[in-house]
Design a protein around this motif. Structure first.
Motif, mmCIF file in Angstrom:
data_model
loop_
_atom_site.group_PDB
_atom_site.id
_atom_site.type_symbol
_atom_site.label_atom_id
_atom_site.label_comp_id
_atom_site.label_asym_id
_atom_site.label_seq_id
_atom_site.Cartn_x
_atom_site.Cartn_y
_atom_site.Cartn_z
ATOM 1 N N THR A 293 0.747 -1.169 -0.051
ATOM 2 C CA THR A 293 0.077 -0.174 0.248
ATOM 3 C C THR A 293 0.910 1.171 0.051
ATOM 4 O O THR A 293 1.994 1.169 0.567
ATOM 5 N N ALA A 294 0.457 2.308 -0.447
ATOM 6 C CA ALA A 294 1.165 3.414 -0.552
ATOM 7 C C ALA A 294 0.171 4.788 -0.775
ATOM 8 O O ALA A 294 -0.862 4.335 -1.584
ATOM 9 N N GLU A 295 0.532 5.985 -0.115
ATOM 10 C CA GLU A 295 -0.123 6.991 -0.649
ATOM 11 C C GLU A 295 0.442 7.797 -1.882
ATOM 12 O O GLU A 295 1.673 7.768 -2.039
ATOM 13 N N LEU A 296 -0.511 7.960 -2.958
ATOM 14 C CA LEU A 296 0.312 8.682 -4.295
ATOM 15 C C LEU A 296 -0.479 10.023 -4.559
ATOM 16 O O LEU A 296 -1.555 10.008 -4.369
ATOM 17 N N ASP A 297 0.515 10.959 -4.991
ATOM 18 C CA ASP A 297 -0.174 12.393 -5.544
ATOM 19 C C ASP A 297 0.559 12.352 -6.896
ATOM 20 O O ASP A 297 1.246 11.281 -7.418
ATOM 21 N N ALA A 298 0.547 13.504 -7.500
ATOM 22 C CA ALA A 298 0.840 13.675 -8.758
ATOM 23 C C ALA A 298 2.456 13.408 -9.016
ATOM 24 O O ALA A 298 2.706 13.543 -10.220
ATOM 25 N N SER A 299 3.031 13.499 -8.118
ATOM 26 C CA SER A 299 4.839 13.357 -8.302
ATOM 27 C C SER A 299 5.207 11.803 -8.138
ATOM 28 O O SER A 299 6.508 11.440 -7.883
ATOM 29 N N GLN A 300 4.237 10.915 -8.123
ATOM 30 C CA GLN A 300 4.363 9.327 -7.942
ATOM 31 C C GLN A 300 3.826 8.890 -9.001
ATOM 32 O O GLN A 300 2.734 8.996 -9.621
ATOM 33 N N ALA A 301 4.176 7.391 -9.269
ATOM 34 C CA ALA A 301 3.396 6.630 -10.284
ATOM 35 C C ALA A 301 4.065 5.206 -9.694
ATOM 36 O O ALA A 301 4.989 5.012 -9.072
ATOM 37 N N ILE A 302 3.083 4.331 -10.179
ATOM 38 C CA ILE A 302 3.449 2.860 -9.995
ATOM 39 C C ILE A 302 3.371 1.820 -11.178
ATOM 40 O O ILE A 302 2.400 2.098 -11.868
ATOM 41 N N PHE A 303 4.109 0.901 -11.124
ATOM 42 C CA PHE A 303 4.010 -0.129 -12.240
ATOM 43 C C PHE A 303 3.485 -1.572 -11.795
ATOM 44 O O PHE A 303 3.927 -1.977 -11.038
ATOM 45 N N ILE A 304 2.291 -1.790 -12.336
ATOM 46 C CA ILE A 304 1.340 -3.056 -11.815
ATOM 47 C C ILE A 304 1.611 -4.223 -12.965
ATOM 48 O O ILE A 304 1.037 -4.110 -13.993
ATOM 49 N N PRO A 305 2.216 -5.219 -12.802
ATOM 50 C CA PRO A 305 2.161 -6.054 -13.649
ATOM 51 C C PRO A 305 0.830 -7.005 -13.690
ATOM 52 O O PRO A 305 0.209 -7.070 -12.877
ATOM 53 N N ARG A 306 0.607 -7.617 -14.841
ATOM 54 C CA ARG A 306 -0.432 -8.390 -15.216
ATOM 55 C C ARG A 306 -0.585 -9.518 -14.063
ATOM 56 O O ARG A 306 0.035 -10.174 -13.527
ATOM 57 N N GLY A 307 -1.932 -9.539 -13.627
ATOM 58 C CA GLY A 307 -2.403 -10.464 -12.502
ATOM 59 C C GLY A 307 -2.221 -9.854 -10.818
ATOM 60 O O GLY A 307 -2.740 -10.519 -10.160
ATOM 61 N N VAL A 308 -1.564 -8.763 -10.801
ATOM 62 C CA VAL A 308 -1.533 -8.055 -9.470
ATOM 63 C C VAL A 308 -2.978 -7.170 -9.246
ATOM 64 O O VAL A 308 -3.417 -6.495 -10.223
ATOM 65 N N GLY A 309 -3.521 -7.543 -8.238
ATOM 66 C CA GLY A 309 -4.801 -6.704 -7.979
ATOM 67 C C GLY A 309 -4.409 -5.208 -7.704
ATOM 68 O O GLY A 309 -3.722 -5.100 -6.816
ATOM 69 N N ASN A 310 -5.432 -4.391 -8.163
ATOM 70 C CA ASN A 310 -5.199 -2.856 -8.055
ATOM 71 C C ASN A 310 -6.448 -2.516 -7.584
ATOM 72 O O ASN A 310 -7.678 -2.540 -8.015
#
Length: 474
Positions: free
Chosen positions: A104-121
């Motif tokens: 888990t993480a808090e995200l604002d406009a200065s962050q991004a995250i890469f999520i591979p196939r099969g990881v629940g979002n």
């Protein structure tokens, strides 16, 4: 919302394999701010997979507390926030040891995250008027939606600490009904497709991968690389790699008009179809090559040697190699003197020895045998270890020998005298026969494949085991 300006583009690992968190540089002044939300060259250089996005989606959420369910989708996603702030939750719903791992993480406009196939979002908005944006590398379709895997937002075993309690949050009825982790069917891995599964190498790959549900085998009856319909009948989104174990290998017959056409159809046109498919769907293509792409003018051949094929078969193999080399993710495994299930030189010599026949065998062609079990193991090694893409020579280890030397070994190992074999030159052996030209020196330099950590077995030990285990009768 206060955004931290001028961060350095940085990649952070997470507990979920393949999930990467990014700090993004945001540049601001009295007018507002600007950021490079997705910058392929810079991010790939940090280690982000070159996942080739094809669609950009935006989810606008009017109120804080809006919560979107845990959905694992059959594609990769690159997620960021355009305006506002979110609490993101990600759960690994793929088959494997990391199933159920949470980040888990808090995200604002200065962050991004890469999520591979099969990881629940999933995410929960922490401010009104939050816009959540994401790139995906496949187009949405009703068929794709049927492949989703879901998890209940309130699952007790993953225990996501939602900042706003779910009974006070905005969420859909569907998301409330999704299963607990114990009832989730994990998303299976993408498959590896083996073409030419009934040939010598195909059978060795079946022996190696037998029972692995992530590897699918297709013989010519179910996948003919010479037929366009074979390519249209598969959903390539469900595959990660193709192993091409299919080839036209009738060296002498390739010199005839009919054989020439067949050799080019399979070894070049069919391979071109595989290459096109691999490029279009971002697949890894594994292709098996031959020492016949060289004229045998050098004592030892490395991977950088230019093609100099002598006959039609070698010309088609060289052309196929050239086609495969344009696939971004490719392995060309170049072999020599292949021995496996089915008809081959060792079986022929063992049969002659058993029948008391004393053959004349060529003694001026020099190289090493390559047993199909080692080709299969090498291919698996390259795929499993993510070796650098490119061409790798592969034969068994040992002192290079002539065909006559190997024939004598077979006779001796099966209880017949070595001197039952008489050595003759290639010119003498083929005099008066219709035969393709053959390279006299076929020894492959193995330095590059060994540098990956794969060390082929000794040819002598493989030959002895092959004869001892009764493979000559199979």
């Amino acid at each position: 919302m206060t955004i931290e300006f001028s961060k350095k583009l940085t990649q952070h690992d997470t507990p979920i394999p393949g999930v990467k968190l990014y700090d993004l540089p945001v540049h601001g002044d009295n007018r507002g701010w600007f950021k490079e939300n997705w910058q392929r060259e810079k991010m790939v250089s940090l280690g982000l997979p070159d996942f080739r996005p094809v669609q950009n989606n935006i989810s606008f959420n009017e109120k804080a507390g809006t919560t979107r369910g845990i959905h694992a989708e059959p594609w990769d996603k690159f997620i960021s926030v355009a305006t506002g702030r979110i609490f993101g939750a990600w759960v690994d719903l793929r088959e494997g040891p990391s199933f159920g791992t949470v980040f888990t993480a808090e995200l604002d406009a200065s962050q991004a995250i890469f999520i591979p196939r099969g990881v629940g979002n999933a995410f929960q908005t922490l401010e009104d008027n939050t816009a959540y944006t994401y790139l995906v590398n496949d187009h949405w379709s009703a068929d794709a939606q049927s492949q989703y895997t879901f998890l209940n937002l309130a699952d007790e075993s993953v225990a996501i600490p939602w900042p706003i309690a779910l009974d006070q949050a905005e969420l859909s009825d569907k998301d409330r009904q999704h299963p607990r982790l114990a009832d989730v069917v994990p998303m299976p891995a993408k498959k590896v497709l083996v073409i030419g599964a009934n040939g010598q190498l195909g059978k060795a790959l079946q022996d190696l991968y037998g029972g692995d549900a992530a590897v699918e085998f297709a013989g010519r009856d179910s996948f003919d690389i010479g037929a366009e319909t074979s390519f249209r009948s598969r959903n390539w989104k469900n595959y990660s790699a193709i192993i091409n174990a299919a080839a036209y290998t009738a060296v002498d017959a390739a010199e005839t008009p009919e054989g020439r056409a067949c050799a080019w159809a399979v070894n070049v046109s069919g391979v071109a179809r595989l290459a096109r498919t691999a490029v279009e769907h971002d697949l890894t293509l594994v292709h098996v090559s031959s020492d016949y792409v060289f004229d045998g003018g050098q004592e030892s051949h490395d991977e950088t040697e230019p093609f100099t094929p002598l006959g039609v078969y070698g010309q088609t193999k060289a052309a196929g190699d050239a086609v495969v080399s344009i696939v971004p993710r490719h392995y060309i495994v170049r072999t020599s003197w292949v021995i496996g299930a089915g008809s081959n030189f060792v079986k022929t010599m063992a049969s002659l020895a058993k029948r008391g026949i004393t053959p004349s065998v060529v003694n001026d062609q020099v190289g090493r045998l390559t047993f199909t079990e080692d080709i299969a193991a090498c291919i698996k090694h390259l795929l499993d270890n993510g070796a650098d893409y490119g061409t790798y020579n592969l034969s068994n280890e040992g002192t290079p020998q002539s065909w006559a030397d190997i024939a004598a070994d077979v006779f001796e190992l099966t209880g017949s005298p070595r001197d039952s074999v008489t050595g003759v030159s290639t010119e003498e052996y083929f005099r008066g026969k219709a035969a393709a030209p053959r390279p006299l020196a076929s020894t492959l330099n193995l330095t590059k494949i060994k540098s990956t950590g794969f060390v082929p077995a000794e040819s002598s030990s493989r030959l002895a085991a092959y004869l001892r285990n009764g493979r000559v009768d199979s």
